[in-house]
Design a protein around this motif. Structure first.
Motif: not given
Lengths: 153, 124
Positions: A14, A18-19, A70, A84-85, A88, A91-92, A95-96, A98, A110, B13, B17, B20, B87-89, B110
């Motif tokens: 991630i 993403m970042v 990010f 928020d970043a 998020e 959250n990712m 989710g990954s 899970k 979640l 935000t 993202i 971007r 989002t995954e999941g 991601p």
């Protein structure tokens, strides 16, 4: 709890995709950290077959740096973008993770991310839980990724 | 004439993202429109016709699924492709529902620039 390798794997994926930062994982902490100073914690809860949470704990300075990477914009203070970043990213990560927490297809949901930050705060979220906390190092400094799952009776 | 994208997400935000990520994928848009929920997106679509729409699913007021229903009912905008950003999941049920309601694709975070390109590229 045997989630160390999976946390390292999904966190690396991630943050690198993403970042766009390189990160180096450390060894899991021997003692649980619950008190933080000048930090930010982004937390996503698990409910259903497994209960617990996934959290990213980062010094405010590191949170600003990660948000800058990010979003691709300058961030000079802890503001809504940073919250928020970091929410998020948590959250990712949750989710990954899970599919591995509910590895047999059990239903796990979640929560929306919660973000807390401040000069000094203590987090005590799950009682009677298995936990793992793994430090990561990025160019801005270090942060922690923690997973807590309530022991099943 | 340059291309236009509409990004729908309740998080300012996350809209940044996603924007971007589009640039990192090499997808340059001359105009980027933003909406905080489905109703705000419909308001924009009354006046603007973007080439593609990227939408979150879970949003207050009007979520992504309700937005798809409303969009499908309007002949002037029903053919604009919509890609859901999840989002995954996340809920697979909602992703499947979005497909049934006309979403053209889905990207799960991601995501790499190549993955964004694979989904959006053929729709542009």
């Amino acid at each position: 709890m045997d989630f160390k390798e999976k946390i390292v794997e999904v966190t690396t994926e991630i943050f690198e995709t993403m970042v766009m930062v390189d990160l180096t994982p450390g060894e899991p902490l021997a003692e649980h950290v619950s008190r933080f100073e000048c930090s930010m914690s982004a937390i996503v809860g698990f409910a259903g077959f497994k209960q617990g949470n996934l959290a990213i704990h980062t010094p405010e300075r590191v949170a600003r740096g990660l948000t800058r990477d990010f979003l691709g914009m300058e961030v000079n203070e802890i503001n809504e973008d940073v919250q928020d970043a970091m929410g998020e990213l948590a959250n990712m990560l949750a989710g990954s993770l899970k599919p591995f927490i509910a590895s047999n297809g059990e239903r796990v949901e979640l929560s929306l991310p919660s973000v807390v930050h401040g000069k000094e705060y203590t987090l005590t979220v799950v009682n009677d839980a298995d936990w793992v906390m793994i430090p990561f190092q990025v160019s801005h400094g270090d942060f922690l990724v923690g997973l807590e799952l309530k022991k099943q009776s | 004439m340059g291309k236009t994208v509409l990004i729908i997400d309740d998080s300012n935000t996350m809209r940044k993202i996603v924007n971007r990520s589009l640039r990192q994928a090499g997808l340059e848009f001359d105009s980027v429109l933003e909406a905080g929920d489905g109703q705000a997106a419909l308001d924009i679509l009354a006046a603007e016709k973007p080439d593609i729409i990227l939408s979150d699913i879970n949003m207050p007021n009007m979520d992504g699924l309700e937005f798809l229903k409303n969009k499908a009912a309007d002949p002037s905008i029903k053919d604009i492709p919509v890609v859901m950003v999840t989002t995954e999941g996340g809920s697979e049920d909602m992703v499947e529902q979005s497909r049934q309601l006309g979403a053209s694709g889905c990207v799960k975070k991601p995501f790499t620039p190549d993955q964004v390109n694979d989904v959006l590229g053929p729709l542009l």
